[in-house]
Motif scaffolding. Structure first.
Motif, PDB file in Angstrom:
ATOM      1  N   GLU A 117     -31.867  20.794  25.717  1.00 28.30           N
ATOM      2  CA  GLU A 117     -31.914  21.983  27.161  1.00 28.30           C
ATOM      3  C   GLU A 117     -31.007  21.097  27.949  1.00 28.30           C
ATOM      4  OE1 GLU A 117     -34.353  23.453  24.338  1.00 28.30           O
ATOM      5  OE2 GLU A 117     -34.398  21.197  25.426  1.00 28.30           O
ATOM      6  N   GLU A 118     -30.873  20.614  27.956  1.00 26.06           N
ATOM      7  CA  GLU A 118     -30.333  18.983  28.689  1.00 26.06           C
ATOM      8  C   GLU A 118     -28.502  19.031  28.604  1.00 26.06           C
ATOM      9  OE1 GLU A 118     -33.222  15.524  30.572  1.00 26.06           O
ATOM     10  OE2 GLU A 118     -31.722  14.994  29.416  1.00 26.06           O
ATOM     11  N   LEU A 119     -28.499  18.834  27.241  1.00 32.08           N
ATOM     12  CA  LEU A 119     -27.262  19.276  26.133  1.00 32.08           C
ATOM     13  C   LEU A 119     -26.521  20.634  27.036  1.00 32.08           C
ATOM     14  CD1 LEU A 119     -24.496  17.789  24.653  1.00 32.08           C
ATOM     15  CD2 LEU A 119     -25.853  19.468  22.770  1.00 32.08           C
ATOM     16  N   MET A 120     -26.672  21.540  26.776  1.00 35.93           N
ATOM     17  CA  MET A 120     -26.616  22.486  27.195  1.00 35.93           C
ATOM     18  C   MET A 120     -26.323  23.054  28.669  1.00 35.93           C
ATOM     19  SD  MET A 120     -26.519  24.156  24.387  1.00 35.93           S
ATOM     20  CE  MET A 120     -25.198  25.984  24.772  1.00 35.93           C
ATOM     21  N   GLU A 121     -27.091  21.847  29.318  1.00 33.97           N
ATOM     22  CA  GLU A 121     -26.220  21.839  30.696  1.00 33.97           C
ATOM     23  C   GLU A 121     -24.762  21.917  30.861  1.00 33.97           C
ATOM     24  OE1 GLU A 121     -27.486  23.325  33.614  1.00 33.97           O
ATOM     25  OE2 GLU A 121     -28.754  24.247  32.251  1.00 33.97           O
ATOM     26  N   SER A 122     -24.795  21.118  30.215  1.00 31.17           N
ATOM     27  CA  SER A 122     -23.592  19.693  30.351  1.00 31.17           C
ATOM     28  C   SER A 122     -22.681  20.214  29.448  1.00 31.17           C
ATOM     29  CB  SER A 122     -23.587  18.444  29.234  1.00 31.17           C
ATOM     30  OG  SER A 122     -24.314  17.437  30.317  1.00 31.17           O
ATOM     31  N   LEU A 123     -22.898  22.087  28.529  1.00 32.18           N
ATOM     32  CA  LEU A 123     -21.636  22.640  27.966  1.00 32.18           C
ATOM     33  C   LEU A 123     -21.388  23.507  28.454  1.00 32.18           C
ATOM     34  CD1 LEU A 123     -23.449  21.879  24.273  1.00 32.18           C
ATOM     35  CD2 LEU A 123     -21.272  21.535  24.537  1.00 32.18           C
ATOM     36  N   LYS A 124     -22.331  23.575  29.854  1.00 31.16           N
ATOM     37  CA  LYS A 124     -21.389  25.029  30.811  1.00 31.16           C
ATOM     38  C   LYS A 124     -20.177  24.547  31.422  1.00 31.16           C
ATOM     39  CE  LYS A 124     -26.509  26.590  31.636  1.00 31.16           C
ATOM     40  NZ  LYS A 124     -27.800  26.554  33.138  1.00 31.16           N
ATOM     41  N   TYR A 125     -20.016  23.394  31.656  1.00 32.09           N
ATOM     42  CA  TYR A 125     -19.020  23.349  31.758  1.00 32.09           C
ATOM     43  C   TYR A 125     -17.538  23.651  30.771  1.00 32.09           C
ATOM     44  CZ  TYR A 125     -14.257  20.507  32.652  1.00 32.09           C
ATOM     45  OH  TYR A 125     -12.951  19.840  33.063  1.00 32.09           O
ATOM     46  N   CYS A 126     -17.985  23.920  29.090  1.00 26.61           N
ATOM     47  CA  CYS A 126     -16.611  24.304  28.433  1.00 26.61           C
ATOM     48  C   CYS A 126     -16.119  25.598  29.501  1.00 26.61           C
ATOM     49  CB  CYS A 126     -17.216  24.729  27.368  1.00 26.61           C
ATOM     50  SG  CYS A 126     -17.458  23.082  26.426  1.00 26.61           S
ATOM     51  N   ASP A 127     -17.389  27.035  30.300  1.00 25.27           N
ATOM     52  CA  ASP A 127     -16.887  28.161  30.536  1.00 25.27           C
ATOM     53  C   ASP A 127     -16.775  28.044  32.171  1.00 25.27           C
ATOM     54  OD1 ASP A 127     -16.819  28.980  28.271  1.00 25.27           O
ATOM     55  OD2 ASP A 127     -18.901  29.092  27.753  1.00 25.27           O
ATOM     56  N   ALA A 128     -16.920  26.868  32.928  1.00 24.96           N
ATOM     57  CA  ALA A 128     -17.220  27.186  34.120  1.00 24.96           C
ATOM     58  C   ALA A 128     -16.095  27.290  34.465  1.00 24.96           C
ATOM     59  CB  ALA A 128     -17.924  25.868  34.877  1.00 24.96           C
ATOM     60  N   THR A 129     -16.688  28.156  36.023  1.00 27.67           N
ATOM     61  CA  THR A 129     -14.999  28.687  36.734  1.00 27.67           C
ATOM     62  C   THR A 129     -14.805  27.656  37.472  1.00 27.67           C
ATOM     63  OG1 THR A 129     -16.645  29.103  38.639  1.00 27.67           O
ATOM     64  CG2 THR A 129     -16.577  30.689  37.521  1.00 27.67           C
ATOM     65  N   GLN A 130     -13.056  27.208  38.282  1.00 26.89           N
ATOM     66  CA  GLN A 130     -12.730  26.419  38.396  1.00 26.89           C
ATOM     67  C   GLN A 130     -13.950  26.261  40.319  1.00 26.89           C
ATOM     68  OE1 GLN A 130     -11.292  24.724  36.393  1.00 26.89           O
ATOM     69  NE2 GLN A 130     -10.645  23.956  38.493  1.00 26.89           N
ATOM     70  N   SER A 131     -15.182  26.782  40.668  1.00 30.71           N
ATOM     71  CA  SER A 131     -15.653  26.884  42.105  1.00 30.71           C
ATOM     72  C   SER A 131     -16.780  25.745  41.665  1.00 30.71           C
ATOM     73  CB  SER A 131     -15.717  28.310  42.614  1.00 30.71           C
ATOM     74  OG  SER A 131     -16.415  28.981  42.073  1.00 30.71           O
ATOM     75  N   GLU A 132     -17.014  26.467  40.088  1.00 29.25           N
ATOM     76  CA  GLU A 132     -18.520  25.389  39.550  1.00 29.25           C
ATOM     77  C   GLU A 132     -17.986  24.446  39.347  1.00 29.25           C
ATOM     78  OE1 GLU A 132     -20.919  28.885  37.408  1.00 29.25           O
ATOM     79  OE2 GLU A 132     -18.958  28.041  36.623  1.00 29.25           O
ATOM     80  N   LYS A 133     -16.462  24.049  39.012  1.00 31.67           N
ATOM     81  CA  LYS A 133     -16.287  22.559  38.817  1.00 31.67           C
ATOM     82  C   LYS A 133     -16.303  21.936  39.982  1.00 31.67           C
ATOM     83  CE  LYS A 133     -14.086  23.783  34.397  1.00 31.67           C
ATOM     84  NZ  LYS A 133     -12.833  23.581  33.761  1.00 31.67           N
ATOM     85  N   ASP A 134     -15.980  21.917  41.517  1.00 26.42           N
ATOM     86  CA  ASP A 134     -15.622  21.960  41.823  1.00 26.42           C
ATOM     87  C   ASP A 134     -15.924  20.748  43.421  1.00 26.42           C
ATOM     88  OD1 ASP A 134     -13.728  20.801  44.547  1.00 26.42           O
ATOM     89  OD2 ASP A 134     -13.591  22.876  45.418  1.00 26.42           O
ATOM     90  N   TYR A 135     -15.883  20.037  42.702  1.00 29.75           N
ATOM     91  CA  TYR A 135     -17.343  18.610  43.540  1.00 29.75           C
ATOM     92  C   TYR A 135     -17.091  18.137  44.313  1.00 29.75           C
ATOM     93  CZ  TYR A 135     -13.354  15.415  42.387  1.00 29.75           C
ATOM     94  OH  TYR A 135     -11.942  14.988  42.183  1.00 29.75           O
TER      95      TYR A 135
END
Length: 382
Positions: free
Chosen positions: A270-288
């Motif tokens: 489950e923790e690994l899948m949280e990181s793997l969400k990066y592969c399909d994340a939007t730019q707004s989700e990535k923006d820190y």
């Protein structure tokens, strides 16, 4: 999953990789389950610095059937003594520990033999000029390891390694919190409650210089501690007073110049899948940047973090790089020759700024970029 080439090695690895640090005292079934999730989602890169016997045996067994699809980092100098992990440079301990690694992983060739955990200059010099490095080169000459790498948390060591042609890969601790610090020879300094004082308000240019050097020299750069041991994922433990998501942490690391892959340490699928969400994340989700901009602690207001949001520049100036070099030089009585040379070699420099100001509204930290360009000209002479 996206893939990147590891420096000049010609080896392509997944942007998100698997770190084995949380597999201690876990069953084989737990390890196998995580490896299957990795394989199903395109992860092909694993680092195992752990010397505990079951961790090595379980990983070796789990990847055996698909060994040709995996790229492996294993460590020289991580040993198991008296039922505990010990980092050592004593060759009578180093050699059998490495042989144990190869046996438990059931492999004849290791992709990257990592010189393990070098954080002090004296340690680096002794390694490079002594039997430890001779052993690593012997292993490479025999074909037992394909490439030599090194792991460190200290940018001083990283800069030395990135200039050393015998070191083909550097594993370094990168995240928005650690990047505020300069050189430290003890990783524990990052964890102290009072470490993040008010003077830490922007990224340290020395670390940015290291990432740039890796890219320019073709030294592969892989990331450890991307979540700062999990501290960045919680409001209570984040030094910024606000949590970042795994997606934002991963994006921060992969945005740094020279970075090829980030190892994520996880306990469960489950923790690994949280990181793997990066592969399909939007730019707004990535923006820190908005998280850091509004953080209740350690304001970045007015400070360049080299995030690159300011581009494009009408004069094609690499604004982030100019800021990095300015940061490296401004605290010296005289501009260091190496920094001046780097600035001189920029294709476009601060004197070519036309003061249009188009970049400034794009900066999430409200840096007065036009004023900085004028200060840069005064410091570097043009």
């Amino acid at each position: 999953m996206q893939y990147r080439e590891l420096g000049n090695t010609g080896i392509k690895v997944s942007e998100i990789a698997f770190g084995a640090e949380f597999l201690v005292e876990r069953s084989y079934e737990d390890t196998e389950e995580l490896i299957k999730v990795c394989e199903a989602n395109g992860i092909n890169f694993v680092d195992c610095w752990m010397s505990e016997h079951d961790v090595r045996s379980h990983l070796g067994r789990a990847i055996k059937d698909n060994r040709e699809n995996w790229v492996i980092q294993g460590h020289l100098g991580a040993t198991w003594q008296n039922n505990q992990y010990v980092r050592t440079r004593e060759m009578d301990k180093v050699i059998p520990a490495f042989e144990d690694f190869m046996q438990r992983f059931q492999i004849d060739t290791l992709d990257f033999g990592m010189i393990h955990y070098v954080d002090q200059i004296e340690d680096y010099e002794e390694i490079m000029n002594g039997p430890f490095m001779e052993y690593a080169k012997k292993l490479k000459g025999e074909g037992t390891i394909a490439h030599i790498g090194l792991s460190t948390h200290n940018p001083d060591i990283g800069l030395l390694a990135a200039e050393n042609p015998e070191i083909e890969l550097l594993m370094f601790s990168i995240n928005p919190a650690y990047d505020m610090f300069g050189a430290m020879d003890d990783i524990e300094e990052y964890r102290k409650e009072d470490a993040y004082d008010n003077e830490l308000s922007s990224s340290n240019p020395q670390r940015a210089e290291l990432y740039e050097l890796c890219q320019n020299n073709g030294t592969a750069l892989t990331v450890m501690k991307g979540f700062a041991g999990g501290n960045l994922l919680s409001d209570e433990t984040s030094p910024f007073g606000v949590a970042l998501s795994p997606i934002q942490c991963i994006h921060y690391c992969l945005e740094q110049k020279g970075v090829n892959s980030i190892f994520v340490g996880v306990k469960t699928p489950e923790e690994l899948m949280e990181s793997l969400k990066y592969c399909d994340a939007t730019q707004s989700e990535k923006d820190y940047s908005e998280v850091l901009k509004n953080a209740p602690k350690h304001s970045f207001e007015g400070q360049c973090t080299y995030c690159g949001h300011c581009v494009p520049c009408a004069s094609e100036i690499d604004i982030a790089m100019v800021n990095k070099l300015f940061g490296l030089a401004k605290n010296h009585d005289e501009v260091p020759a190496s920094v001046q040379e780097h600035y001189n070699n920029l294709k476009f420099n601060a004197s070519e700024c036309i003061s249009c100001g188009d970049c400034q509204p794009r900066c999430p930290f409200n840096v007065h970029i036009v004023d900085v360009m004028l200060d840069v000209q005064d410091l570097f002479g043009f």
